[in-house]
Design a protein around this motif. Structure first.
Motif, PDB file in Angstrom:
ATOM      1  N   PHE A 203       7.430   6.342  -3.984  1.00 26.93           N
ATOM      2  CA  PHE A 203       8.130   5.094  -3.649  1.00 26.93           C
ATOM      3  C   PHE A 203       9.544   5.081  -4.191  1.00 26.93           C
ATOM      4  O   PHE A 203      10.466   4.599  -3.561  1.00 26.93           O
ATOM      5  N   SER A 205      11.319   7.552  -4.754  1.00 25.38           N
ATOM      6  CA  SER A 205      12.052   8.706  -4.230  1.00 25.38           C
ATOM      7  C   SER A 205      12.658   9.563  -5.318  1.00 25.38           C
ATOM      8  O   SER A 205      13.857   9.786  -5.326  1.00 25.38           O
ATOM      9  N   ASP A 273      -2.408   0.853   0.447  1.00 16.46           N
ATOM     10  CA  ASP A 273      -0.986   0.680   0.200  1.00 16.46           C
ATOM     11  C   ASP A 273      -0.670  -0.542  -0.649  1.00 16.46           C
ATOM     12  O   ASP A 273       0.075  -0.489  -1.609  1.00 16.46           O
ATOM     13  N   LYS A 277       1.325  -1.330  -4.188  1.00 13.69           N
ATOM     14  CA  LYS A 277       2.498  -2.198  -4.217  1.00 13.69           C
ATOM     15  C   LYS A 277       2.344  -3.268  -5.283  1.00 13.69           C
ATOM     16  O   LYS A 277       3.294  -3.642  -5.948  1.00 13.69           O
ATOM     17  N   ASP A 288      10.502  -6.808  -4.775  1.00 18.19           N
ATOM     18  CA  ASP A 288      10.015  -7.421  -3.534  1.00 18.19           C
ATOM     19  C   ASP A 288       9.704  -8.892  -3.789  1.00 18.19           C
ATOM     20  O   ASP A 288       8.578  -9.312  -3.644  1.00 18.19           O
TER      21      ASP A 288
END
Lengths: 437, 620
Positions: A203, A205, A273, A277, A288
């Motif tokens: 996530f 990266s 998923d 999260k 988020d």
């Protein structure tokens, strides 16, 4: 009827009072949090309370040993109930956890907690000779498996965790080898952690160095290697029993990590998923704030803005602006915090502590092992709910939708908790039972 | 105690375990208590602030800016809707993959680089505030957004009023342009409630001078939003209705302005046309110029601005209000007036100008030609330097200075534009201070023919000739009416205002007028152009020395002489580095008079001008 009076004279009423106290607080804040929405929800809660008290009286007078006799029935009933829920149930908030009968919705997993506690307690009591064996742990979890399997199909991860926690606590207090429990937890723990790590790294990266962790083959291979080394060391240990302790810890760790790695692969497929999260959002709520992070963020704002004395009953800004989701269930403590401040929360925490303390005390002073186990199981139920609910609301654990016992809105939950109180009462009432010497 | 009860097996171990559970729970609660303490007491204020983020959001309602009309009620500046496209990140799909897909679709369809979009919304994925993606989107793009409304729901079209200037470049120097308020301007207008961050404000010219009239008063739409900027309640009782800006009516003639600009486009210079009877400014052209319409596009602004600023011909320089020039022979009018008014000059007296030079002390002041015996009339007609050297010498500088003041030449003309600079008339004190030298007779002599230190703005020059025409010095004015935007009724009408209250002796004025009329006749310096004789005018040429080798060409005049004063015009033309006054400035002026009097068409005027340029070797 005569019996109750006699017994109750010597039995302290703290538990039922605390239970009622928490329920009344719950009603007040269900009212407050729904003041701009579903105004009459608190009436439903009052109704549920009345029914719960009825159940309480029934269970308080019903000999718990007779419940134990029917443990296999209860166990099967629980599974059946969960199956029926999967087939005929209604989907609320993405989980098929409810059955509608005559216009009323029942969350079946709630009562299943009681069924399971009784079943597991009975099982442990029956096979208490083998309590120190590793196989005991395995079988206990085998009993658990159908329940959590069905629960995960709903899917209801929160209740699954509750069941797992109850099992652990009950095994712990029953005297099972702590070590084995520990191993069990560790393996599962490692598996979960590794599966989350690989997701988190993806996530954010990170550089390609870490992407190797996403590679399933890599994980399994590494796991097998570590497992192999661990087994080898264990073998060596058997042959040369001299440096036992040091080697023991080494190879145990390797075995644990190794198996964990291997298990992390199926674990990854297992978690969805949004589970990941939720965890990420815990680390970084701002990532988020509208989606998964919204709940936590709003909860913290609500809690914090209460300050010392709170903003006043029904006067919470967040409350009135309807910023908090699930404000009468998962986050009811946030509403309480906002409106009654640190003072109110302190009182709430004291009450919750009393609830657990009294329940555990009943377990301690129970006259037999089975009573001890059941009381312990019911305590475990309260403990796990309180822990997860409060940790989530304060942003210290991911939000998984667990209500606060007695306080949160929810008929099934309230009734189940009072059933628990009833059984506890009954167990306690028997502690002075005469036996013929 | 008469009771006992069976205790569970392994009681001590079990009670230990129970205790462990209780202790763990106890520690957990303490931990939670500390956490609550941290959140509520230590960080309480912070969270309270966030909770109070439930604030009123005031959405400004910007009224339309006033429309600007020319004297014939033609629109010079109007508002047009310009459409920008913004994105509201909160409406993007929550799923990462879907979101990326939509963004790359948007990137392709609207030609915005994918990276640009990502960068803009990066840390604001939850915001309800629109973020500008693309300015000035085309009609086609708007239609695309409307047709696929659902798909492009995160995108929003925001219209904002922009200014459109009908005659573009030709009027930039008096019209000005609008732009977003700068930091400095906000500082200056700190106490003025009309201005906020991101206000559109007039930057130069009329747009700036009359900004307060033009901008109206903002209204407001008030709603309650939650901490995420999402409106949750409207408050209609707090709504403030916007007041639109006032319309302005100018004395400018748009068509004539445009023609004038076409005439000197590509050259450096000015054309200024006013009405001597009132001070109305009819044409205000400064070249080179720039297109004020480019300032709509804010991305283009910076680029264009820097490019234009670097150009050596200085397109942003308003040569009329901020250009000070040596005007040469035009100043002879002032010298003449001073001498006549002071009573030291007999206009009929003949003066010997045959030597072609004049000696003062040990300096020689040259004439441009050897003349004969001249009187005032012929001296003006042929712009005889020696005549004026002698006159100036006799008159003395004090008188020249005095009448310069009377004509308003030592101060600003007071035109209703920002940033006007005054002309410069030197004084002996100034010379001593600046050069550590006293005022010499030679300086007076130079001054008499407009050389030396004297520099005038075109407005001042125009005021000189206007005085000759009207016997009064008015403040030039561009805006004459302020009108109600709804009803178009006149809310304020400006009256002509005198700059100075000076009036000359009518007899003296008559002499000067005669002389100036002769300039356009027979052997006058402006006489040898075909079109000059067509319309009776009076004026004065000037050729100013300048750093480059070619002189600036001046001609200031008024006419038609056969019309009453209130129908007369004063025209001042200056073209830099184009030779003698007569070469370019005179033909331009005379063609303009012909056009104004309806004797020539636009096309013919331009054709003539281009052939004159060609003849003079002044083609672009």
């Amino acid at each position: 009827m005569k019996n109750i009076f006699k017994i109750s004279a010597k039995i302290d009423l703290w538990l039922i009072l605390v239970g009622l106290g928490l329920s009344i607080i719950g009603i007040f804040f269900v009212y407050s949090s729904n003041i701009n929405k579903d105004y009459y929800k608190y009436v439903k809660q009052i109704t549920s309370l009345v029914i719960a008290i009825v159940f309480y009286i029934v269970l308080a007078t019903y000999d718990y040993k007779r419940l134990v006799n029917k443990w296999m029935f209860f166990y099967a009933a629980g599974i059946l109930l969960l199956l029926l829920t999967l087939v005929f149930g209604t989907r609320i908030n993405n989980s098929k956890s409810w059955i509608k009968i005559l216009g009323f919705s029942f969350q079946t997993s709630e009562i299943c907690k009681i069924f399971f506690v009784i079943s597991l307690a009975s099982f442990i009591e029956k096979f208490k000779e083998n309590i120190k064996n590793f196989s005991f742990i395995i079988v206990s979890f085998a009993l658990l498996l159908p329940y959590i399997g069905l629960l995960l199909l709903q899917p209801d991860l929160g209740t699954t965790i509750i069941f797992i926690l109850i099992t652990f606590i009950m095994l712990f207090i029953s005297g099972a080898r702590f070590f084995y429990i520990g191993v069990f937890i560790s393996v599962i723990g490692v598996a979960i952690v590794i599966s989350f790590l690989s997701y988190v790294l993806d996530f954010y990266s990170f550089s390609s160095f870490f992407s190797i962790m996403k590679n399933h083959t890599f994980l399994i291979l590494l796991g097998i290697i570590l497992l192999g080394i661990g087994l080898l060391l264990m073998l060596i240990n058997f042959i040369t029993p001299k440096q036992m302790k040091k080697l023991f810890y080494t190879y145990m760790s390797l075995l644990v990590i190794g198996s964990g790695l291997i298990l992390s692969v199926p674990a990854k497929n297992f978690f969805k998923d949004y589970h990941y999260k939720r965890l990420i959002v815990l680390l970084d709520p701002e990532i988020d704030p509208l989606g998964k992070g919204y709940n936590i963020r709003q909860s913290l704002i609500s809690i914090g803005s209460g300050k010392f004395v709170g903003q006043g009953f029904t006067m919470g800004k967040q409350n009135r602006g309807n910023f908090l989701p699930s404000e009468d269930t998962d986050f009811i403590v946030s509403v309480i915090a906002e409106e009654t401040g640190f003072l109110g929360i302190s009182i709430l925490l004291i009450l919750l502590f009393l609830l657990v303390y009294k329940s555990l005390h009943i377990a301690f002073s129970s006259r037999d092992f089975i009573g001890y186990l059941i009381a312990g199981g019911i305590s475990a139920m309260y403990i796990s709910h309180i822990t997860i609910n409060l940790l989530s609301a304060t942003g210290l654990s991911p939000v998984i939708g667990i209500p606060l016992p007695f306080v949160s809105y929810g008929g099934s939950s309230l009734i189940t908790n009072f059933i628990g109180l009833g059984i506890l009462f009954n167990i306690e009432s028997k502690k002075f039972t005469y036996i013929s010497v | 105690m008469g009771y006992s009860y069976t205790k569970p097996r392994q009681e001590t171990e079990i009670s230990k375990r129970l205790s462990k559970i209780l202790y763990l729970f106890y520690i957990l609660l303490i931990f939670l208590l500390i956490r609550f303490f941290y959140l509520q007491i230590i960080r309480g204020d912070y969270y309270l602030l966030l909770a109070e983020g439930n604030s009123e959001q005031i959405l400004p309602l910007i009224p339309p800016r006033g429309i600007i009309y020319d004297r014939n009620h033609k629109i010079l500046a109007k508002n047009i809707a310009s459409y920008n496209m913004a994105i509201i990140p909160a409406y993007l799909p929550k799923e990462k993959k879907l979101r990326q897909k939509l963004i790359s679709d948007i990137s392709k369809r609207f030609q915005i680089p994918y990276e640009t979009i990502i960068k803009k919304i990066e840390y604001q994925l939850t915001s309800y505030k629109p973020i500008l993606l693309k300015e000035n989107i085309s009609k086609k793009e708007i239609i695309m957004l409307e047709e696929q409304e659902k798909k492009y729901s995160p995108l929003k079209v925001i219209s904002y009023p922009a200014r459109n200037y009908t005659y573009g470049e030709s009027l930039a120097h008096f019209m000005g342009y609008v732009g977003i308020i700068s930091k400095k301007e906000i500082e200056e207008k700190r106490n003025n409630k009309l201005y906020r961050i991101n206000s559109i404000i007039g930057k130069t010219g009329i747009e700036r001078q009359y900004d307060i009239m033009l901008r109206g008063i903002e209204g407001a739409d008030v709603s309650i939003v939650n901490t995420l900027g999402e409106p949750i309640k409207d408050l209609p009782e707090k709504h403030i209705k916007p007041v639109p800006g006032k319309n302005l009516v100018l004395s400018i003639d748009g068509e004539l302005q445009d023609l004038s600009y076409q005439i000197i486009k590509g050259k450096r210079g000015i054309i200024l046309i006013t009405k001597p009877a009132t001070g109305e400014v009819v044409v205000f052209v400064s070249s080179p110029s720039y297109d004020p319409n480019i300032f709509l596009d804010s991305e283009k602004i910076e680029k264009t601005f820097t490019e234009l600023s670097k150009k050596p011909e200085k397109p942003f320089l308003n040569r009329i209000t901020q250009g000070r020039y040596a005007v040469g022979s035009i100043f002879k009018i002032v010298t003449s007036l001073s001498a006549l008014e002071d009573g030291v000059l007999n206009p009929y007296e003949l003066v010997d100008c045959s030597k072609g030079y004049f000696e003062v002390g040990n300096r020689v002041y040259k004439d441009w030609k050897r003349h004969g015996y001249e009187n005032l009339f012929t001296a003006l007609q042929k712009s005889v330097n020696v005549y004026f050297y002698k006159l100036g010498y006799r008159l003395g500088y004090a008188a020249i200075l005095d009448y310069s003041r009377k004509l308003g030449l030592t101060s600003k003309t007071g035109i209703d534009l920002p940033d006007e600079i005054p002309s410069f008339i030197p004084t002996p004190e100034w010379k001593e201070k600046t050069f550590k030298e006293i005022w010499y007779d030679g300086d007076t002599v130079n001054a008499a023919i407009g050389q030396g230190f004297i520099t005038l703005t075109p407005l001042a020059v125009n005021n000189i000739i206007s005085f000759v025409a009207a016997d009064r010095v008015f403040k030039p004015r561009i805006v004459w009416e302020i009108r109600n935007p709804y009803t178009n009724s006149v809310e304020k009408r400006f009256e002509p205002e005198e700059l100075t209250s000076y009036h000359a002796n009518p007899k003296n004025l008559k002499y000067i007028r005669e002389g100036l009329k002769l300039v356009t006749l027979e052997r006058g310096t402006a006489a040898y152009h075909y079109y000059v004789s067509k319309i009776p005018i009076a004026g004065k040429t000037g050729s100013a020395q300048n750093v480059e080798n070619k002189t600036h060409s001046w001609f200031t005049s008024y006419g038609p002489l056969d019309k009453p004063l209130n129908e007369q015009f004063a025209i001042t033309v200056m073209v830099e580095a184009s030779g003698h006054g007569g070469s370019v400035a005179v033909p331009i002026s005379s063609l303009l008079y012909n056009f104004i009097e309806g004797k020539m068409s636009k096309e013919t005027v331009l054709k003539e001008i281009y052939s004159i340029y060609k003849y003079q070797g002044l083609e672009n």
